[in-house]
Design a protein around this motif. Structure first.
Motif, mmCIF file in Angstrom:
data_model
loop_
_atom_site.group_PDB
_atom_site.id
_atom_site.type_symbol
_atom_site.label_atom_id
_atom_site.label_comp_id
_atom_site.label_asym_id
_atom_site.label_seq_id
_atom_site.Cartn_x
_atom_site.Cartn_y
_atom_site.Cartn_z
ATOM 1 N N UNK A 253 10.835 6.186 5.082
ATOM 2 C CA UNK A 253 12.105 5.701 4.549
ATOM 3 C C UNK A 253 12.545 4.430 5.267
ATOM 4 N N UNK A 254 12.298 4.372 6.606
ATOM 5 C CA UNK A 254 12.797 3.240 7.376
ATOM 6 C C UNK A 254 11.944 1.991 7.230
ATOM 7 N N UNK A 255 10.609 2.211 7.295
ATOM 8 C CA UNK A 255 9.732 1.050 7.113
ATOM 9 C C UNK A 255 9.646 0.740 5.645
ATOM 10 N N UNK B 4 8.588 0.469 -0.577
ATOM 11 C CA UNK B 4 8.602 -0.509 -1.662
ATOM 12 C C UNK B 4 7.371 -0.381 -2.550
ATOM 13 N N UNK B 5 6.203 -0.217 -1.901
ATOM 14 C CA UNK B 5 4.975 -0.049 -2.680
ATOM 15 C C UNK B 5 5.088 1.174 -3.565
ATOM 16 N N UNK C 205 7.845 2.592 -4.807
ATOM 17 C CA UNK C 205 8.728 2.353 -5.949
ATOM 18 C C UNK C 205 8.035 1.462 -6.976
ATOM 19 N N UNK C 206 7.351 0.415 -6.460
ATOM 20 C CA UNK C 206 6.632 -0.492 -7.358
ATOM 21 C C UNK C 206 5.576 0.272 -8.150
ATOM 22 N N UNK C 207 4.834 1.188 -7.472
ATOM 23 C CA UNK C 207 3.781 1.953 -8.142
ATOM 24 C C UNK C 207 4.345 2.854 -9.223
ATOM 25 N N UNK C 208 5.487 3.502 -8.905
ATOM 26 C CA UNK C 208 6.105 4.368 -9.912
ATOM 27 C C UNK C 208 6.482 3.532 -11.131
ATOM 28 N N UNK C 209 7.048 2.336 -10.863
ATOM 29 C CA UNK C 209 7.416 1.444 -11.967
ATOM 30 C C UNK C 209 6.213 1.078 -12.815
ATOM 31 N N UNK D 85 0.395 2.330 -4.383
ATOM 32 C CA UNK D 85 0.616 3.371 -3.391
ATOM 33 C C UNK D 85 -0.693 4.049 -2.964
ATOM 34 N N UNK D 86 -1.581 4.259 -3.941
ATOM 35 C CA UNK D 86 -2.860 4.890 -3.641
ATOM 36 C C UNK D 86 -3.645 4.123 -2.584
ATOM 37 N N UNK D 87 -3.647 2.803 -2.693
ATOM 38 C CA UNK D 87 -4.366 1.982 -1.714
ATOM 39 C C UNK D 87 -3.746 2.125 -0.335
#
Lengths: 278, 264
Positions: free
Chosen positions: B54-56, B61-62, B64-68, B217-219
């Motif tokens: 959560x902090x880093x 971000x990755x 959230x981007x992946x879910x998008x 996110x997988x990567x």
């Protein structure tokens, strides 16, 4: 008139989609017959890329990747088929609640994305402290192939007349004879489909192999392609290799589907004959 | 020994070896993800891995981007796949099983090869690799997985329902909106499951289609879990993905029968 127009639009849409789906694969296949480094640049017909797989500079690592893929697929498919077929018979004879439980467990590997299967098995091997290599990849492949064998044998069991087994026992067959002479011939088509399916799945696998192959330098075809593609740009020989893989998988799939079709036909005929006899 | 033979002559007990196998190679490994996620390098219990997530901002971000990306890919697959499934299952338009097979075959072709093939397509046409290529590649890779379950569900619709609607004077559009569409929704849900889950967990595709520019996110999980000093953090990230998968499966009520890309 309107229906006809609809039909043209519908057909056109299907063909357009198919064109998009297959163009990239066809491009790779076409350019596997020319030696150019850069795609789209035809430098004359040549079979050298195919030849180089077997005798070229990179052929050592490529051939060993092919060999590993095949060995892993054969062992994994055989073990999964035996394990899956026996378990299917067992599961079929289980009481309702147990049957549901084990069917649920059986469906987990099919729902789980590859990466989760791969990571979870990777952690298992780390936890157990076993060094990863051939054995771990094969075990991992067995774990995601067997559910499909169970799934393809099960319908054969459900469709089978349960009284034949009992009849064989009544006529003095030992349970073992009843198994080899009655049950196995009945479910054989499911077993064969399960085997081919496992073999295809194993050859096709990438993620699970990547996580369980360890770092002893074991490469399967797909992990080899991956590491090569990551370096940026594809070794031209891989176009030939990809085409070969594509053709082999295509052939296997055709066999599976033709078998299934023929079986359906035979069953229909058998049903028709039975109806006449009655 | 005799007891052993007698036990295994009962057919129901033949499932026992596989049951043990499933516990060892399916259930235990999944539990180990949880186990390692709550552990630090010294093997002590900790929730630091999740705090770090959560902090880093990087992994978050990755994520959230992946879910998008996964949501957009799923929507694109529905947009292109649903009409195809409808046309394939409608006997007015298509009677050939071969066409159906042509659509399903790519499901079985190694997705690395298919992804590389799309990269080739972009190379040849001179289009740049990047987010656009990524979206195209993902949709391209997963489209058959959306078409197949929808087609399957549509084929199972009782034809007499459609005939009844037609007899009662419904136009083709009415038949579609009132009969076929509602009855095909379970297939769409299965399709969502089959596209969304693999897309959110994909890791090789994005690297190839964006020249290592965009990481999904997988990567990120792969990078962390393969290094022994960050393995626990990787496990925590895997657990987060596992939760998303669990929630999606529950939400769509996944049934394995529709999802397994079996025979046609």
């Amino acid at each position: 008139m309107k229906v006809k127009f609809d039909r043209i639009i519908a057909k056109g849409y299907l063909w357009l989609l198919l064109l998009v789906l297959y163009t990239p694969i066809i491009i790779i296949a076409i350019f596997s017959f020319t030696e150019t480094k850069v795609l789209g640049n035809w430098t004359g017909f040549s079979l050298n890329l195919y030849k180089n797989i077997f005798v070229g500079d990179a052929s050592g690592s490529m051939l060993s990747a092919i060999k590993n893929t095949l060995i892993i697929a054969i062992i994994a498919a055989i073990v999964s088929t035996v394990l899956g077929s026996f378990s299917a018979i067992g599961i079929y004879n289980l009481k309702n609640r147990h049957r549901k439980a084990i069917t649920f467990l059986n469906s987990i590997p099919m729902i789980n994305p590859d990466i989760i299967t791969g990571i979870s098995l990777f952690l298992l091997f780390v936890w157990l402290g076993v060094s990863q290599g051939y054995t771990t990849v094969i075990l991992a492949h067995i774990s995601f192939c067997t559910p499909y064998v169970v799934l393809s044998v099960m319908p054969r069991l459900t469709g089978m007349n349960q009284n034949i087994y009992e009849a064989a026992l009544d006529l003095g067959a030992t349970p073992f004879q009843a198994l080899t002479k009655v049950i196995i011939p009945e479910i054989k088509p499911g077993i064969v489909s399960g085997f081919i399916l496992s073999f295809t799945l194993s050859i096709d696998d990438f993620a699970v192999s990547l996580f369980t192959k360890g770092n002893i330098g074991l490469e399967t075809l797909s992990t080899y392609i991956y590491s090569d593609a990551r370096k940026g740009g594809l070794t031209p020989e891989l176009r030939a290799l990809s085409t070969l893989v594509f053709v082999v998988v295509l052939a296997l799939l055709l066999v599976i589907n033709l078998r299934a079709e023929r079986q359906a036909k035979r069953e229909q005929e058998r049903a028709a004959v039975l109806k006449i006899k009655k | 020994m005799n007891k052993f033979v007698r036990y295994f002559s009962k057919r129901s007990s033949w499932s026992l070896p596989y049951f043990i196998f499933l516990l060892l190679f399916v259930v235990l490994p999944l539990l180990l993800i949880v186990f390692y996620a709550f552990r630090d390098n010294q093997g002590h219990f900790t929730v630091d891995n999740f705090v770090k997530f959560v902090q880093q901002k990087e992994a978050l971000n990755t994520f959230i981007y992946s879910v998008g990306i996964a949501i957009v890919t799923t929507l694109l697959c529905i947009l292109f796949g649903y009409p195809a499934a409808y046309i394939l299952s409608n006997s007015d338009f298509n009677k050939s099983k071969t066409t159906v097979m042509l659509f399903i075959l790519p499901m079985w072709v190694n997705f690395l090869i298919r992804t590389l093939a799309t990269v080739t397509l972009f190379d040849i046409t001179g289009l740049p690799l990047g987010q656009g290529a990524l979206m195209f590649g993902l949709t391209y890779d997963f489209l058959p997985f959306m078409i197949y379950p929808i087609y399957n569900t549509m084929m199972k619709i009782d034809k007499s329902l459609i005939e009844a609607a037609q007899d009662l004077g419904a136009s083709r559009a009415k038949v579609f909106t009132k009969v076929i569409f509602p009855l095909s929704l379970p297939g769409v849900l299965s399709g969502v499951l089959m596209v969304f889950l693999p897309t959110i967990s994909t890791f090789a595709i994005s690297e190839l289609l964006t020249m290592n520019d965009i990481q999904l996110f997988g990567s990120v999980i792969q990078t962390y879990i393969m290094q022994s000093d960050t393995m626990n953090y990787g496990a925590a990230l895997s657990l987060i993905m596992l939760l998303i998968i669990g929630i999606t499966s529950l939400f769509t009520g996944g049934d394995a029968e529709n999802e397994s890309p079996g025979l046609i």
